[in-house]
Scaffold this motif. Structure first.
Motif, PDB file in Angstrom:
ATOM      1  N   SER A 559     106.128  38.930 110.698  1.00 51.22           N
ATOM      2  CA  SER A 559     106.897  38.118 111.642  1.00 51.22           C
ATOM      3  C   SER A 559     106.883  36.635 111.273  1.00 51.22           C
ATOM      4  CB  SER A 559     106.349  38.295 113.063  1.00 51.22           C
ATOM      5  OG  SER A 559     105.043  37.763 113.152  1.00 51.22           O
ATOM      6  N   SER A 560     105.983  36.224 110.399  1.00 45.15           N
ATOM      7  CA  SER A 560     105.926  34.814 109.992  1.00 45.15           C
ATOM      8  C   SER A 560     106.913  34.525 108.873  1.00 45.15           C
ATOM      9  CB  SER A 560     104.510  34.448 109.537  1.00 45.15           C
ATOM     10  OG  SER A 560     103.583  34.759 110.540  1.00 45.15           O
ATOM     11  N   SER A 561     106.912  35.387 107.839  1.00 45.20           N
ATOM     12  CA  SER A 561     107.826  35.176 106.707  1.00 45.20           C
ATOM     13  C   SER A 561     109.189  35.819 106.953  1.00 45.20           C
ATOM     14  CB  SER A 561     107.221  35.759 105.429  1.00 45.20           C
ATOM     15  OG  SER A 561     107.187  37.182 105.508  1.00 45.20           O
ATOM     16  N   HIS A 562     109.256  36.700 107.960  1.00 47.28           N
ATOM     17  CA  HIS A 562     110.485  37.428 108.318  1.00 47.28           C
ATOM     18  C   HIS A 562     110.934  38.365 107.206  1.00 47.28           C
ATOM     19  CE1 HIS A 562     110.788  33.395 110.408  1.00 47.28           C
ATOM     20  NE2 HIS A 562     110.546  34.237 111.388  1.00 47.28           N
ATOM     21  N   HIS A 563     110.027  38.772 106.360  1.00 41.47           N
ATOM     22  CA  HIS A 563     110.349  39.691 105.265  1.00 41.47           C
ATOM     23  C   HIS A 563     109.563  40.984 105.413  1.00 41.47           C
ATOM     24  CE1 HIS A 563     112.866  36.955 103.101  1.00 41.47           C
ATOM     25  NE2 HIS A 563     111.935  36.035 103.029  1.00 41.47           N
ATOM     26  N   PRO A 564     110.064  42.071 104.823  1.00 40.03           N
ATOM     27  CA  PRO A 564     109.314  43.326 104.864  1.00 40.03           C
ATOM     28  C   PRO A 564     108.040  43.218 104.022  1.00 40.03           C
ATOM     29  CG  PRO A 564     111.595  43.685 104.162  1.00 40.03           C
ATOM     30  CD  PRO A 564     111.352  42.218 104.122  1.00 40.03           C
ATOM     31  N   VAL A 565     106.952  43.765 104.547  1.00 37.61           N
ATOM     32  CA  VAL A 565     105.731  43.902 103.752  1.00 37.61           C
ATOM     33  C   VAL A 565     105.896  45.119 102.849  1.00 37.61           C
ATOM     34  CG1 VAL A 565     103.224  44.263 103.863  1.00 37.61           C
ATOM     35  CG2 VAL A 565     104.379  42.891 105.623  1.00 37.61           C
ATOM     36  N   TRP A 566     106.426  46.196 103.421  1.00 39.79           N
ATOM     37  CA  TRP A 566     106.790  47.382 102.636  1.00 39.79           C
ATOM     38  C   TRP A 566     107.794  48.224 103.416  1.00 39.79           C
ATOM     39  CZ3 TRP A 566     105.572  51.537 105.599  1.00 39.79           C
ATOM     40  CH2 TRP A 566     104.389  51.555 106.344  1.00 39.79           C
ATOM     41  N   SER A 567     108.476  49.094 102.694  1.00 38.62           N
ATOM     42  CA  SER A 567     109.387  50.068 103.307  1.00 38.62           C
ATOM     43  C   SER A 567     109.101  51.436 102.703  1.00 38.62           C
ATOM     44  CB  SER A 567     110.850  49.704 103.039  1.00 38.62           C
ATOM     45  OG  SER A 567     111.223  48.572 103.785  1.00 38.62           O
ATOM     46  N   LYS A 568     109.364  52.464 103.476  1.00 39.64           N
ATOM     47  CA  LYS A 568     109.121  53.824 103.006  1.00 39.64           C
ATOM     48  C   LYS A 568     110.163  54.744 103.629  1.00 39.64           C
ATOM     49  CE  LYS A 568     105.361  57.275 102.732  1.00 39.64           C
ATOM     50  NZ  LYS A 568     104.877  57.112 101.346  1.00 39.64           N
ATOM     51  N   THR A 569     110.610  55.721 102.857  1.00 38.01           N
ATOM     52  CA  THR A 569     111.555  56.715 103.367  1.00 38.01           C
ATOM     53  C   THR A 569     110.828  58.042 103.556  1.00 38.01           C
ATOM     54  OG1 THR A 569     113.309  55.638 102.103  1.00 38.01           O
ATOM     55  CG2 THR A 569     113.791  57.822 102.968  1.00 38.01           C
ATOM     56  N   ILE A 570     111.075  58.698 104.690  1.00 34.70           N
ATOM     57  CA  ILE A 570     110.441  59.994 104.949  1.00 34.70           C
ATOM     58  C   ILE A 570     111.519  61.071 105.077  1.00 34.70           C
ATOM     59  CG2 ILE A 570     108.398  58.988 106.026  1.00 34.70           C
ATOM     60  CD1 ILE A 570     109.647  59.611 108.769  1.00 34.70           C
ATOM     61  N   GLU A 571     111.094  62.316 105.268  1.00 35.45           N
ATOM     62  CA  GLU A 571     112.041  63.444 105.263  1.00 35.45           C
ATOM     63  C   GLU A 571     112.802  63.591 106.577  1.00 35.45           C
ATOM     64  OE1 GLU A 571     110.193  67.108 104.131  1.00 35.45           O
ATOM     65  OE2 GLU A 571     109.177  66.203 102.409  1.00 35.45           O
ATOM     66  N   ASP A 572     112.186  63.160 107.673  1.00 42.15           N
ATOM     67  CA  ASP A 572     112.785  63.395 108.989  1.00 42.15           C
ATOM     68  C   ASP A 572     113.190  62.082 109.661  1.00 42.15           C
ATOM     69  OD1 ASP A 572     112.182  66.252 108.957  1.00 42.15           O
ATOM     70  OD2 ASP A 572     110.090  65.626 109.197  1.00 42.15           O
ATOM     71  N   ALA A 573     114.121  62.185 110.593  1.00 41.27           N
ATOM     72  CA  ALA A 573     114.494  61.019 111.399  1.00 41.27           C
ATOM     73  C   ALA A 573     113.298  60.618 112.259  1.00 41.27           C
ATOM     74  CB  ALA A 573     115.689  61.358 112.282  1.00 41.27           C
ATOM     75  N   ALA A 574     112.950  59.340 112.233  1.00 43.94           N
ATOM     76  CA  ALA A 574     111.762  58.854 112.955  1.00 43.94           C
ATOM     77  C   ALA A 574     112.154  58.394 114.357  1.00 43.94           C
ATOM     78  CB  ALA A 574     111.115  57.717 112.183  1.00 43.94           C
TER      79      ALA A 574
END
Length: 802
Positions: A559-574
Motif C-alpha cells: 500500500s506504500s509503493s502501490h505496486h504488487p509484491v507478487w501475483s499468482k494464478t490458481i486453477e479455480d476462481a477465488a
C-alpha cells in the motif's frame, strides 16, 4: 449508363425501405414483449407483497403466543413462505436458470456471490442485444436489466412502510426487521439500562480521502489512455478518472461521474478533458442519465455537462474537433441506433444528430483539418460524415476490390489528412483525404484484428494487434520499421498512446497499462483484475493487502509503493482470503470448495484442501492462530486446527445449524467463540473447538469480539438503511482502535460510521468511486488506510483516513 445508375439507386432505396420496415416491426415486437414483461413484473411484485403481509401477520400471531425469545437465534415460523430464501430450501447455485423471485427485479438474495449473474446498471459487462431497457427514454420507466433496484420494488417499499426496530429492556435486546423478517440482537448487560433506541448517533470524527486507485479498464473500452503535458497519464476505471504521474508516484482523481466511465477525449489544448458515462441507478431506484462531463485537468473542476436526457444507455465514443480550436465535440451513444451527435460544448448546445448504425460503433473522430468531417467505424461499417447546415450527411467507405472486413476497429489520421483504419482482417487501409476510397492498403499487417492505431509526432504510425499482441511501427510510406511482441501475460493490445521521448503507453485487454519503447522492454505502470473481485485480506503487521477474484488471480499489494509484491494464478476462481495472525501464510477460498494456503513471502503453495463443492465465502483465522474457520455456501462452517505457524492443518469438524449459506464470521478475542451470519439473516454462536452451537443468550451477549465483519449484530445494526432487503451491505469492517465502522454496499458506495453503530439509521459519511457493488472493505493493520474492492468494476480503491 445514367439509367443503370438510377436503377441501382432505386434498388438501394427499396432495400433500405424494406430494411427500415423490418426494423420497425422488430422494434414494435420488442416493445410488446417488454410491455408483457412489465405486466408480469407487476404481478410478481403484487404476489411478493401478499406473501410478505402473510409473513408479518403470522409473525405477529407467533409473537402473541409466546412471551419473548429464549435463544439468541431468531425464531423463523414463516421461513417456508419467504420467497427470498428460495421457498425455504437453500439452492445457492440455482440462480441463472431459475425464475426471478417474486420480490421483483431487485436481485437474487440467495447469494452475494450470485450477484455475478445479476449486473448493476452500468456494470462493466455489456448486456446482450436483446436488452429490455431504454434508460434514457423519458417515455419509459423501465430499469436496466439486472439493476440492483427496480421501479416495482421501489414502489412496493414506499407502499408498505418497513417496521421500525423494537427495544425490549426486559430481555435486553433490539429487534430489527429485514424484509419483514425479525432479527433479534442481544446487547451487553451493562448497556441495557442506559440504552435508548431513540437516541441519535453522531457522525464519525474522521473522514476518508481517495488516495490511490488500482486497475485500468482496457478489457472493453478503447482510446482511453493519454499522456498530458503535466507528465500525468490519464485513464479511467469504475467511475473515477485517474491522473497518474508515474515519475512522482502521485495520483489525482476526477470523481464527478456517478457510474461507469466508458470513454475519454483530450482537447487540443491538452488541459480540457471530456468523459462519457453509462446510465445508472440510484439507491432509491431512480434512473441516472448517461451524459458527458467536460472538466479541467488542472483544477479538476467540472466545466460543462452535456446530454442529460438525450443519450441512451451509455456514451461510448467522444472526440473534440481539432482545427477550430476544439470548440466542437462529437459523441456516440449506445442506443439501438447508436446516435451520433455534434455539440458546441461551451454553449452546451447540440448542433446536429443522426442515427449512425444499428451495429456497434467503436470509434468516432473529427478530421484534423476539416471541422465539418467526422469519421465513425464499427461492425461492418466505415462512414464519413459531413456537417452541413445543422445536419450530418453520410458517405460510406467503399472497399471496392478490397474484401470488406467484419469489423473496422480503429481510425486515425496522417499528417496530410488521409484517414487510416485498422480492421478485424489484420489490414491497415489508407483512405485519400476528402474521399471515401482506398488509396493504399497494407494487407496482413497483423495476424488477426488491429485494435489500435496511433500517429506519433514524427510521422511514424504505430499499430497494435489483438491476436498477435504485436506492436508494429510504419514509416510515411507505410513500410515496416520495427515489430515487437507484447508478453502474453499482459494480454492483447487495446490502445496505444504517445509518451515522452521515444516511449509509448499501451493499454491491454488484461487491464495493464504498460510503458515502453517500440523496440521492447515494457514495464507495467498499472495493473488490475480482469473479472469480478470479492476476496480481500489485510496483512496483520505490514502495510500490505491481498486481493483475489474470479479471474483466478491472487495479488499481494504494497500500500506504500502501490505496486504488487507478487501475483499468482490458481486453477479455480477465488472468492475469499484471510491472513494467519503471524502474517506468515494466507488462506484462499475458491468457488469450488477447494482452499489453499500460500506462503506470504514466497507465494509458494503450503497446502490444499477441499470442503464441499460450494463456494467458500469466508476464510477467518482465530486471533491466536490455532484455528481456521471456513464459511461455505453449503451452510456449514468447517473448522481446522492450525499448527506450525500456519503450515499444518487438521480437520476438527464442521458447525451445522444454519439454514442458509454462511456470509460472515468473527472470532472472539480469546479465540474460544465464533459468531456467524447467514443468507437468511441468522446470527449464531459457536464453540469452534467442539463444533457446538451456543444457544444461551447469557453465555454470548458479553463476549468481546476480535473483529467486526458480521453485518448483523447489536453493535452494527445502525448501518442498515431504511427499507433494506438484507443483502444491500456486502462488507463491514471495524477499525482496530474500535472508533470507526465502514461498509460497502450494492450501490457503489463506501459508508463511514462511528463505532459502535447501535442506533437505528445511524448517519454516515458517504463516498463514491466504485461503479459496481462494493464487495469488501478492510482497514490496514494500523488504521491509516481503508481498502475497498468493486465487484464487476474490478477496481481496488485505497482511502486515507483523515
Amino acid at each position: 449508363m445514367m439509367s443503370d445508375c438510377e436503377g441501382l439507386i432505386g434498388d438501394d432505396s427499396a432495400s433500405a425501405a424494406s430494411s427500415m420496415e423490418v426494423t420497425d416491426r422488430i422494434a414494435s415486437l420488442e416493445q410488446r414483449v417488454q410491455m408483457q414483461e412489465d405486466e408480469l413484473q407487476l404481478l410478481k411484485s403484487a404476489l411478493a407483497d401478499v406473501v410478505r403481509r402473510l409473513n408479518i401477520s403470522e409473525e405477529q400471531q407467533a409473537m402473541q403466543n409466546r412471551k419473548g425469545p429464549t435463544k439468541a437465534r431468531p425464531l423463523m415460523p414463516t421461513l417456508p413462505l419467504r420467497p427470498v430464501v428460495n421457498n425455504g430450501t437453500v439452492l445457492p447455485k440455482k440462480t441463472s436458470g431459475s425464475l426471478p423471485s417474486p420480490s421483483g427485479a431487485r436481485k437474487d438474495t440467495s447469494s452475494p456471490a450470485n450477484k455475478s449473474t445479476v449486473k448493476r446498471a452500468g456494470s462493466t459487462e455489456r448486456v446482450g442485444p436483446m436488452r429490455r431497457e431504454s434508460p434514457g427514454d423519458p417515455k419509459s420507466s423501465r430499469t436496466r436489466t439486472g439493476s440492483t433496484s427496480s421501479n416495482c420494488s421501489g414502489k412496493k417499499t414506499s407502499e408498505s412502510k418497513p417496521k421500525d426496530p423494537v427495544f425490549s429492556a426486559e430481555e435486553g435486546y433490539v429487534k430489527m426487521f429485514l424484509r419483514g423478517r425479525p432479527v433479534t440482537m442481544y446487547m451487553p448487560k451493562d448497556q441495557v439500562e442506559s440504552y435508548n433506541l431513540e437516541a441519535k448517533a453522531d457522525l464519525p470524527a474522521k473522514k476518508l480521502k481517495l488516495d490511490w486507485v488500482y486497475g485500468y479498464r482496457g478489457r472493453d473500452c478503447r482510446s482511453n489512455l493519454y499522456l498530458l503535458p503535466t507528465g500525468e497519464t490519464v485513464y479511467f476505471i469504475a467511475s473515477v478518472v485517474v491522473l497518474y504521474n508515474v515519475e512522482e508516484q502521485l495520483q489525482r482523481h476526477y470523481t464527478g461521474h456517478n457510474d461507469d466511465v466508458k470513454c475519454l477525449a483530450v482537447h487540443p489544448d491538452k488541459i480540457t478533458i471530456a468523459t462519457g458515462q453509462v446510465a445508472g441507478t440510484s439507491p432509491d431506484g431512480k434512473q441516472l442519465c448517461p451524459h458527458v462531463r467536460v472538466w479541467d485537468s488542472v483544477s479538476l473542476n467540472t466545466l460543462h455537462v452535456l446530454g442529460m436526457g438525450f443519450f441512451d444507455r451509455a456514451v461510448t465514443c467522444i472526440a473534440f474537433s481539432k482545427s477550430n480550436g476544439g470548440s466542437n465535440l462529437c459523441a456516440v451513444d449506445d442506443s439501438n441506433d447508436h446516435v451520433l451527435s455534434v455539440w458546441d460544448w461551451q454553449k452546451e448546445e447540440r448542433l446536429a444528430e443522426v442515427k449512425c448504425s444499428n451495429e456497434a460503433v467503436f470509434a468516432a473522430d473529427f478530421h484534423p483539418t476539416d471541422t465539418n468531417i467526422i469519421v465513425t467505424c464499427g461492425k461492418s461499417h466505415l462512414y464519413f460524415w459531413t456537417l452541413e447546415s445543422g445536419s450530418l450527411v453520410k458517405k460510406q467507405g467503399l472497399f471496392e476490390k478490397q474484401e470488406k472486413p467484419k469489423f473496422v476497429l480503429c481510425v486515425t489520421f496522417s499528417e496530410n489528412g488521409d484517414t487510416i483504419t485498422g480492421d478485424s482482417s489484420g489490414n491497415i487501409l489508407v483512405w485519400g483525404k476528402g474521399t471515401n476510397r482506398i488509396s493504399c492498403a497494407i494487407q496482413g499487417a497483423h495476424e488477426g484484428g488491429i485494435f489500435a492505431l496511433c500517429m506519433l509526432r514524427n510521422g511514424t504510425l504505430v499499430s497494435g494487434g489483438g491476436k498477435d499482441r504485436k506492436l508494429v511501427s510504419w514509416d510515411g510510406n507505410y513500410q515496416k520499421i520495427q515489430e515487437v511482441e507484447i508478453p502474453e501475460s499482459y494480454g492483447p493490445v487495446r490502445t496505444v498512446a504517445e509518451s515522452k521521448g521515444e516511449c509509448v503507453l499501451i493499454g491491454t485487454t488484461r487491464n495493464y497499462v504498460l510503458q515502453g519503447t517500440l523496440y521492447g522492454e515494457f514495464n507495467p505502470i498499472t495493473q488490475g483484475h480482469t473479472d469480478e473481485l470479492w476476496g480481500l485480506a489485510v496483512h496483520p503487521s505490514k502495510p500490505q493487502f491481498l486481493t483475489c477474484g474470479h479471474d483466478k488471480h491472487i495479488t499481494l499489494w504494497d500500500s506504500s509503493s502501490h505496486h504488487p509484491v507478487w501475483s499468482k494464478t490458481i486453477e479455480d476462481a477465488a472468492q475469499s482470503a484471510g491472513f494467519h495472525s503471524s502474517g506468515a501464510v494466507v488462506a484462499i477460498g475458491t468457488q469450488t470448495g477447494r482452499w489453499l494456503v500460500l506462503d506470504t513471502e514466497t507465494k509458494d503453495l503450503v497446502t490444499v484442501h477441499t470442503d464441499g463443492s460450494e463456494q467458500l465465502s469466508v476464510m477467518r483465522y482465530s486471533p491466536d492462530g490455532h484455528f481456521l474457520a471456513i464459511g461455505s455456501h453449503d451452510n456449514y462452517i468447517y473448522i481446522y486446527g492450525v499448527s506450525d505457524n500456519g503450515r499444518k492443518y487438521s480437520r476438527v469438524g464442521k458447525c451445522s445449524g444454519h439454514s442458509s449459506f454462511i456470509t460472515h464470521l468473527d472470532w472472539s478475542v480469546d479465540s474460544q467463540y465464533l459468531m456467524s451470519n447467514s443468507g437468511d439473516y441468522e446470527i449464531l454462536y459457536w464453540i469452534p473447538s467442539a463444533c457446538k452451537q451456543v444457544v444461551s443468550v447469557e453465555a454470548t451477549r458479553d463476549i468481546e469480539w476480535a473483529s467486526c465483519t458480521c453485518t448483523l449484530g447489536f453493535q452494527v445494526f445502525g448501518l442498515w438503511p431504511e427499507g433494506s432487503d438484507g443483502t444491500d451491505i456486502n462488507g463491514v469492517c471495524r477499525s482496530h482502535e474500535k472508533k470507526l465502522l465502514v461498509t460497502g454496499d450494492d450501490f457503489g458506495k463506501v459508508h463511514l460510521f462511528s463505532y459502535p453503530c447501535s442506533q437505528f439509521r445511524a448517519p454516515s459519511h458517504i463516498y463514491g468511486g466504485h461503479s459496481s457493488h462494493v464487495t469488501n472493505v478492510n482497514f490496514l493493520h494500523d488504521d491509516s488506510y481503508l481498502i475497498s474492492t468493486g465487484g464487476k468494476d474490478m477496481s481496488i480503491m485505497q482511502w486515507r483516513v483523515v
